[in-house]
Write a protein that holds these residues in place. Structure first.
Motif, PDB file in Angstrom:
ATOM      1  N   THR A  69       0.803  -1.221   0.000  1.00 20.86           N
ATOM      2  CA  THR A  69       0.000   0.000   0.000  1.00 20.86           C
ATOM      3  C   THR A  69       0.835   1.270   0.000  1.00 20.86           C
ATOM      4  O   THR A  69       0.319   2.353  -0.265  1.00 20.86           O
ATOM      5  N   GLY A  70       2.128   1.142   0.323  1.00 18.55           N
ATOM      6  CA  GLY A  70       2.980   2.329   0.391  1.00 18.55           C
ATOM      7  C   GLY A  70       2.850   3.067   1.706  1.00 18.55           C
ATOM      8  O   GLY A  70       3.304   4.197   1.839  1.00 18.55           O
ATOM      9  N   THR A  71       2.264   2.453   2.709  1.00 18.29           N
ATOM     10  CA  THR A  71       2.077   3.064   4.018  1.00 18.29           C
ATOM     11  C   THR A  71       3.256   2.706   4.911  1.00 18.29           C
ATOM     12  O   THR A  71       3.461   1.531   5.218  1.00 18.29           O
ATOM     13  N   ALA A  72       4.045   3.691   5.305  1.00  6.84           N
ATOM     14  CA  ALA A  72       5.255   3.457   6.103  1.00  6.84           C
ATOM     15  C   ALA A  72       6.069   2.325   5.486  1.00  6.84           C
ATOM     16  O   ALA A  72       6.607   1.464   6.184  1.00  6.84           O
ATOM     17  N   ASP A  73       6.166   2.338   4.167  1.00  9.26           N
ATOM     18  CA  ASP A  73       6.795   1.228   3.457  1.00  9.26           C
ATOM     19  C   ASP A  73       8.296   1.122   3.706  1.00  9.26           C
ATOM     20  O   ASP A  73       8.846   0.024   3.683  1.00  9.26           O
ATOM     21  N   ARG A  74       8.954   2.231   3.987  1.00 10.02           N
ATOM     22  CA  ARG A  74      10.387   2.155   4.289  1.00 10.02           C
ATOM     23  C   ARG A  74      10.627   1.371   5.574  1.00 10.02           C
ATOM     24  O   ARG A  74      11.486   0.489   5.630  1.00 10.02           O
ATOM     25  N   ALA A  75       9.903   1.710   6.607  1.00  7.18           N
ATOM     26  CA  ALA A  75      10.054   1.009   7.888  1.00  7.18           C
ATOM     27  C   ALA A  75       9.652  -0.457   7.749  1.00  7.18           C
ATOM     28  O   ALA A  75      10.316  -1.348   8.286  1.00  7.18           O
ATOM     29  N   ALA A  76       8.569  -0.711   7.026  1.00 11.53           N
ATOM     30  CA  ALA A  76       8.109  -2.089   6.831  1.00 11.53           C
ATOM     31  C   ALA A  76       9.155  -2.905   6.072  1.00 11.53           C
ATOM     32  O   ALA A  76       9.427  -4.055   6.429  1.00 11.53           O
ATOM     33  N   ALA A  77       9.758  -2.320   5.057  1.00  9.20           N
ATOM     34  CA  ALA A  77      10.791  -3.019   4.293  1.00  9.20           C
ATOM     35  C   ALA A  77      12.021  -3.264   5.171  1.00  9.20           C
ATOM     36  O   ALA A  77      12.657  -4.318   5.072  1.00  9.20           O
ATOM     37  N   PHE A  78      12.342  -2.319   6.033  1.00 12.94           N
ATOM     38  CA  PHE A  78      13.470  -2.492   6.951  1.00 12.94           C
ATOM     39  C   PHE A  78      13.215  -3.661   7.898  1.00 12.94           C
ATOM     40  O   PHE A  78      14.093  -4.492   8.134  1.00 12.94           O
ATOM     41  N   PHE A 123      14.464  -5.650  -0.105  1.00 10.83           N
ATOM     42  CA  PHE A 123      13.709  -4.822   0.845  1.00 10.83           C
ATOM     43  C   PHE A 123      14.499  -3.576   1.236  1.00 10.83           C
ATOM     44  O   PHE A 123      13.925  -2.501   1.426  1.00 10.83           O
ATOM     45  N   LEU A 124      15.810  -3.707   1.356  1.00  9.53           N
ATOM     46  CA  LEU A 124      16.621  -2.546   1.713  1.00  9.53           C
ATOM     47  C   LEU A 124      16.653  -1.508   0.591  1.00  9.53           C
ATOM     48  O   LEU A 124      16.838  -0.319   0.856  1.00  9.53           O
ATOM     49  N   LEU A 125      16.430  -1.937  -0.648  1.00  8.84           N
ATOM     50  CA  LEU A 125      16.294  -0.961  -1.737  1.00  8.84           C
ATOM     51  C   LEU A 125      15.061  -0.090  -1.532  1.00  8.84           C
ATOM     52  O   LEU A 125      15.081   1.100  -1.831  1.00  8.84           O
ATOM     53  N   ILE A 126      13.988  -0.682  -1.027  1.00 11.00           N
ATOM     54  CA  ILE A 126      12.805   0.128  -0.706  1.00 11.00           C
ATOM     55  C   ILE A 126      13.122   1.042   0.475  1.00 11.00           C
ATOM     56  O   ILE A 126      12.760   2.216   0.485  1.00 11.00           O
ATOM     57  N   THR A 127      13.814   0.507   1.467  1.00 10.89           N
ATOM     58  CA  THR A 127      14.125   1.276   2.668  1.00 10.89           C
ATOM     59  C   THR A 127      14.999   2.482   2.366  1.00 10.89           C
ATOM     60  O   THR A 127      14.673   3.609   2.747  1.00 10.89           O
ATOM     61  N   PRO A 142      11.885   7.840   9.008  1.00 13.03           N
ATOM     62  CA  PRO A 142      11.833   6.387   8.831  1.00 13.03           C
ATOM     63  C   PRO A 142      10.426   5.819   8.666  1.00 13.03           C
ATOM     64  O   PRO A 142      10.265   4.756   8.081  1.00 13.03           O
ATOM     65  N   LEU A 143       9.415   6.499   9.158  1.00 12.36           N
ATOM     66  CA  LEU A 143       8.043   6.009   8.999  1.00 12.36           C
ATOM     67  C   LEU A 143       7.349   6.610   7.787  1.00 12.36           C
ATOM     68  O   LEU A 143       6.173   6.361   7.552  1.00 12.36           O
ATOM     69  N   GLY A 144       8.082   7.375   7.014  1.00 15.12           N
ATOM     70  CA  GLY A 144       7.520   7.993   5.823  1.00 15.12           C
ATOM     71  C   GLY A 144       7.306   6.983   4.709  1.00 15.12           C
ATOM     72  O   GLY A 144       7.749   5.843   4.774  1.00 15.12           O
ATOM     73  N   SER A 145       6.624   7.421   3.696  1.00 19.25           N
ATOM     74  CA  SER A 145       6.341   6.577   2.543  1.00 19.25           C
ATOM     75  C   SER A 145       7.216   6.988   1.372  1.00 19.25           C
ATOM     76  O   SER A 145       7.595   8.151   1.240  1.00 19.25           O
TER      77      SER A 145
END
Length: 158
Positions: A69-78, A123-127, A142-145
């Protein structure tokens, strides 16, 4: 053209999380007892093994949905990158069987171990993004999209 871009962005993210959502999560749900049994190999007690499976289930479903969904996706990918690393270390110990060079179980585990870390890299590429200049974006928020479905491109114009 924008709808094709969104479809590709979604498809790439789906490929990254497909292992977890639906397959691994569904396997944990449908074969919960077996999953706990496998977790007991690492922690040797039922209560902590059950907790590990429940946490893993939450990570696999929750973080995958955030990435899609792209919601806090950086943190989720991390978190998913860390999850891949931890599961590789706990359940893919290629060094234990002692039969790596003879083509036994150790060799099979080695390839699974590497696959987990390769997936963590995705996943780290998304992060962190794909360049040194985008790492600061994660460190700042870090919780941004990453806003994966926005119409404008993320590449600098030059």
């Amino acid at each position: 053209m924008a709808s094709l871009s969104v479809a590709i962005a979604f498809g790439v993210r789906l490929l990254l999380v497909l292992l977890f959502l639906p397959f691994s999560a569904l396997d944990k749900i449908l074969n919960f007892k077996g999953a706990v049994g496998q977790a007991r190999e690492a922690v040797h007690a039922t209560a902590p093994a059950t907790l590990l499976i429940l946490v893993g289930l939450g990570v696999e479903i929750g973080m995958s949905l955030c990435i899609l969904t792209g919601t806090a996706d950086r943190a989720a990918a991390f978190v998913l990158a860390g999850y891949c690393g931890v599961t590789a270390l706990l359940w893919k110990p290629f060094w234990r069987p002692g039969d790596f060079w003879s083509g036994g179980k150790g060799r099979e585990l080695f390839w699974d171990f590497l696959k987990n870390f390769a997936l963590a890299g995705g996943f780290l590429l998304i992060t962190f993004g794909t360049g040194a200049g985008t790492v600061q974006d994660f460190l700042t928020d870090p919780l941004g999209s990453t806003h994966p479905y926005a119409a404008e491109s993320g590449f600098p114009k030059g």
